[in-house]
Motif scaffolding. Structure first.
Motif, PDB file in Angstrom:
ATOM      1  N   LYS A   1      36.905 -19.335 -15.239  1.00  0.00           N
ATOM      2  CA  LYS A   1      38.262 -19.487 -15.776  1.00  0.00           C
ATOM      3  C   LYS A   1      38.845 -20.881 -15.534  1.00  0.00           C
ATOM      4  O   LYS A   1      39.903 -21.212 -16.076  1.00  0.00           O
ATOM      5  N   LEU A   2      38.167 -21.689 -14.716  1.00  0.00           N
ATOM      6  CA  LEU A   2      38.746 -22.974 -14.307  1.00  0.00           C
ATOM      7  C   LEU A   2      39.048 -23.891 -15.485  1.00  0.00           C
ATOM      8  O   LEU A   2      40.107 -24.522 -15.543  1.00  0.00           O
ATOM      9  N   GLU A   3      38.125 -23.985 -16.431  1.00  0.00           N
ATOM     10  CA  GLU A   3      38.327 -24.917 -17.540  1.00  0.00           C
ATOM     11  C   GLU A   3      39.474 -24.458 -18.427  1.00  0.00           C
ATOM     12  O   GLU A   3      40.270 -25.275 -18.908  1.00  0.00           O
ATOM     13  N   GLN A   4      39.609 -23.163 -18.638  1.00  0.00           N
ATOM     14  CA  GLN A   4      40.742 -22.650 -19.407  1.00  0.00           C
ATOM     15  C   GLN A   4      42.054 -22.922 -18.683  1.00  0.00           C
ATOM     16  O   GLN A   4      43.053 -23.316 -19.302  1.00  0.00           O
ATOM     17  N   ILE A   5      42.065 -22.736 -17.379  1.00  0.00           N
ATOM     18  CA  ILE A   5      43.282 -23.026 -16.599  1.00  0.00           C
ATOM     19  C   ILE A   5      43.618 -24.506 -16.676  1.00  0.00           C
ATOM     20  O   ILE A   5      44.782 -24.886 -16.857  1.00  0.00           O
ATOM     21  N   ARG A   6      42.604 -25.362 -16.550  1.00  0.00           N
ATOM     22  CA  ARG A   6      42.837 -26.807 -16.592  1.00  0.00           C
ATOM     23  C   ARG A   6      43.443 -27.226 -17.929  1.00  0.00           C
ATOM     24  O   ARG A   6      44.437 -27.955 -17.971  1.00  0.00           O
TER      25      ARG A   6
ATOM     26  N   ILE B   1      42.421 -18.570  -4.583  1.00  0.00           N
ATOM     27  CA  ILE B   1      43.319 -19.675  -4.196  1.00  0.00           C
ATOM     28  C   ILE B   1      42.507 -20.864  -3.691  1.00  0.00           C
ATOM     29  O   ILE B   1      42.797 -22.023  -4.028  1.00  0.00           O
ATOM     30  N   LYS B   2      41.497 -20.595  -2.875  1.00  0.00           N
ATOM     31  CA  LYS B   2      40.654 -21.662  -2.330  1.00  0.00           C
ATOM     32  C   LYS B   2      40.062 -22.498  -3.463  1.00  0.00           C
ATOM     33  O   LYS B   2      40.065 -23.736  -3.415  1.00  0.00           O
ATOM     34  N   THR B   3      39.584 -21.840  -4.516  1.00  0.00           N
ATOM     35  CA  THR B   3      38.986 -22.551  -5.650  1.00  0.00           C
ATOM     36  C   THR B   3      40.029 -23.349  -6.417  1.00  0.00           C
ATOM     37  O   THR B   3      39.789 -24.501  -6.795  1.00  0.00           O
ATOM     38  N   LEU B   4      41.206 -22.763  -6.651  1.00  0.00           N
ATOM     39  CA  LEU B   4      42.260 -23.471  -7.387  1.00  0.00           C
ATOM     40  C   LEU B   4      42.750 -24.687  -6.611  1.00  0.00           C
ATOM     41  O   LEU B   4      43.021 -25.746  -7.200  1.00  0.00           O
ATOM     42  N   VAL B   5      42.848 -24.572  -5.296  1.00  0.00           N
ATOM     43  CA  VAL B   5      43.269 -25.710  -4.466  1.00  0.00           C
ATOM     44  C   VAL B   5      42.227 -26.819  -4.514  1.00  0.00           C
ATOM     45  O   VAL B   5      42.561 -28.007  -4.657  1.00  0.00           O
ATOM     46  N   GLU B   6      40.954 -26.458  -4.410  1.00  0.00           N
ATOM     47  CA  GLU B   6      39.885 -27.455  -4.426  1.00  0.00           C
ATOM     48  C   GLU B   6      39.873 -28.264  -5.722  1.00  0.00           C
ATOM     49  O   GLU B   6      39.496 -29.434  -5.729  1.00  0.00           O
ATOM     50  N   HIS B   7      40.305 -27.646  -6.828  1.00  0.00           N
ATOM     51  CA  HIS B   7      40.278 -28.315  -8.133  1.00  0.00           C
ATOM     52  C   HIS B   7      41.670 -28.762  -8.583  1.00  0.00           C
ATOM     53  O   HIS B   7      41.850 -29.119  -9.751  1.00  0.00           O
TER      54      HIS B   7
ATOM     55  N   GLY C   1      35.768 -13.902  -4.977  1.00  0.00           N
ATOM     56  CA  GLY C   1      36.945 -14.549  -5.554  1.00  0.00           C
ATOM     57  C   GLY C   1      36.626 -15.914  -6.130  1.00  0.00           C
ATOM     58  O   GLY C   1      37.090 -16.275  -7.222  1.00  0.00           O
ATOM     59  N   GLU C   2      35.799 -16.688  -5.411  1.00  0.00           N
ATOM     60  CA  GLU C   2      35.395 -18.004  -5.901  1.00  0.00           C
ATOM     61  C   GLU C   2      34.584 -17.888  -7.192  1.00  0.00           C
ATOM     62  O   GLU C   2      34.863 -18.559  -8.190  1.00  0.00           O
TER      63      GLU C   2
END
Length: 494
Positions: free
Chosen positions: A455-460, A167-173, A448-449
């Motif tokens: 996966k961040l770029e796929q989520i974006r 969650i911390k990573t998703l919030v930051e981005h 978790g981070e």
């Protein structure tokens, strides 16, 4: 010699990604890895058998031409032909598994072109040809057609701090979905997210103790052979520190997030529930979390609490008790789809059973089709066993209940479209419900981070169109949030 040199460079970059201390460091190593491995060239090459690249290329050119000619009516008509996340097969997970960072450049270009076209239509002034009603109708239909993403947080016991890193990573981005579900330990973090703004979350996640007022005592305790276990009192103290005393409806009004918490029935002949602002607006979130974390045989079952018509606390379904939500519905995908038009699922999976099942499947040297057949056969066998126990073991209710629980645990689907998993496979059983030190908590958060970065770029890319539609609708729609209970007022004297 060149191949050996490349292999050594790729191995070095893999190690660099695993040990990265920040997303920027990980991304730089991932991009270099794609360059050395040739995947950068793969991303730049449009042609592939994995998706309909010709269809996507033609749609990009059509949309660009319509915008260049200022043909807004034609652009709206072209967009009306359909907006969905799997256009030409571009949503396939295999397209995100070749490269370390991102996917085909053509797919990213198509997503950006759709987003630009949607924003353009949103900003054009009203005219006889395109009225505001026409635009709003289009955006509503486009949103229904495209759907939305949800984040599902699995049960995990004390390993739930892994979700905190995700969650911390998703919030930051700025990639945290507005629809979030949680089961068991996942419900704790769903509740935290649903009752705090992004700014508050960033501040809260910087607190290494995460609100446990007795964390310093745990850190100071000498190590022994047996780890002290979490009890319901410790869980209650922690929830009182990190989750405001709000109902589901009040939390939605505060943050605009749709949070859902799964709970399982303690009694037989009852069904599991998904608690949220739609199904149970007046229920207190803390009581739902306590129920979802009530591991059978470890914590006592919980009676839910809710506000009555005057805003006063009272029991909710006082004759019922509830337990661990992950037992029956760890990842409530079908219910979220029905309630919130979700069709894309991001899963933060730290459930030890799910991780063990995945590891077992990964090591089986058989084709994927055979694995699917084995899953289906296993589910049917377990279902028959559960039906047998219900029919012939009625006189031994505890055995029947245990069989039903075992079937529910094994027969569930523990995967989504995007799965964020920890790198560890073995979990120390004492840690599952044990009190963790600050160092152990930090390690889970960092895991978790690091597990989220790839996966961040796929989520974006996957969520960019949906988020744009949500923002446009939020701007164009008048909100009138209905309250489901009256303001508290003094009682009339007797």
């Amino acid at each position: 010699m060149l191949m050996t040199s490349n292999a050594a460079a790729l191995s070095r970059l893999d190690r660099k990604m695993r040990r990265a201390e920040s997303y920027a460091e990980w991304k730089a190593a991932a991009l270099e890895h794609d360059l050395v491995s040739g995947r950068q060239k793969w991303k730049a090459t449009e042609a592939s058998k994995s998706y309909d690249y010709a269809n996507i290329r033609s749609r990009i050119e059509m949309l660009r031409e319509l915008r260049a000619n200022k043909d807004d009516v034609g652009l709206l008509f072209a967009l009306n032909e359909g907006i969905h996340g799997n256009q030409g097969g571009m949503g396939k997970s295999t397209l995100y598994q070749r490269a370390r960072f991102g996917t085909k450049d053509l797919i990213e270009a198509y997503v950006d072109e759709i987003v630009d076209a949607l924003n353009h239509i949103s900003l054009i002034p009203e005219s006889d040809q395109i009225t505001n009603i026409d635009k709003l109708d289009f955006f509503h239909r486009a949103s229904l057609c495209f759907g939305r993403s949800a984040l599902m947080l699995s049960g995990a016991g004390s390993l739930g701090h892994f979700h905190r890193g995700v969650i911390k990573t998703l919030v930051e981005h700025n990639l945290l979905p507005n629809v979030i579900s949680g089961s068991s330990a996942g419900s704790v973090f769903a509740a935290v997210v649903g009752t705090h703004s992004n700014k508050q979350l960033r501040r809260l996640f910087r607190d290494v103790t995460f609100g446990d007022p007795k964390q310093h005592e745990i850190d100071a305790r000498p190590k022994g052979l047996v780890r002290q276990q979490i009890d319901s009192g410790a869980l209650k103290r922690m929830l009182e520190t990190v989750v405001p005393d709000l109902t589901f409806q009040e939390a939605y009004e505060k943050t605009g997030r749709h949070i859902s918490i799964t709970i399982a029935p303690f009694e037989e002949h009852q069904t599991s529930r998904l608690m949220n602002a739609v199904t149970s607006p007046n229920v207190f979130i803390r009581s739902a979390v306590m129920a979802s974390c009530a591991v059978p045989g470890v914590f006592p079952p919980v009676m839910l609490m809710a506000k009555n018509v005057y805003g006063e606390p009272q029991p909710y379904l006082p004759n019922r008790r509830w337990a661990d939500g992950s037992v029956t519905d760890d990842l409530p995908a079908k219910r979220l789809a029905r309630l919130y038009d979700v069709n894309h699922y991001i899963v933060s999976q730290a459930n030890p059973l799910a991780l063990a099942m995945k590891t077992t499947e990964d090591y089986l040297p058989i084709p994927e089709g055979m694995k699917n057949l084995m899953r289906a056969s296993t589910h049917e066998f377990l279902k028959s066993g559960e039906q047998f126990s219900r029919r012939y073991l009625r006189g031994i209710p505890d055995v029947g209940k245990a069989m039903s629980m075992f079937y529910s645990l094994v027969a569930q689907e523990y995967k989504g479209d995007i799965n964020i998993l920890p790198n560890f496979n073995f979990v120390d059983p004492q840690k599952l419900l044990g009190q963790l030190t600050t160092t152990e908590i930090d390690e889970l958060v960092i895991e978790g981070e690091r597990s989220t970065w790839p996966k961040l770029e796929q989520i974006r890319i996957s969520s960019k169109i949906g988020k744009t539609l949500d923002q446009i609708l939020d701007h164009h729609t008048d909100h009138n949030v209905q309250r489901f209970y009256k303001a508290r007022r003094p009682r009339k004297p007797a």
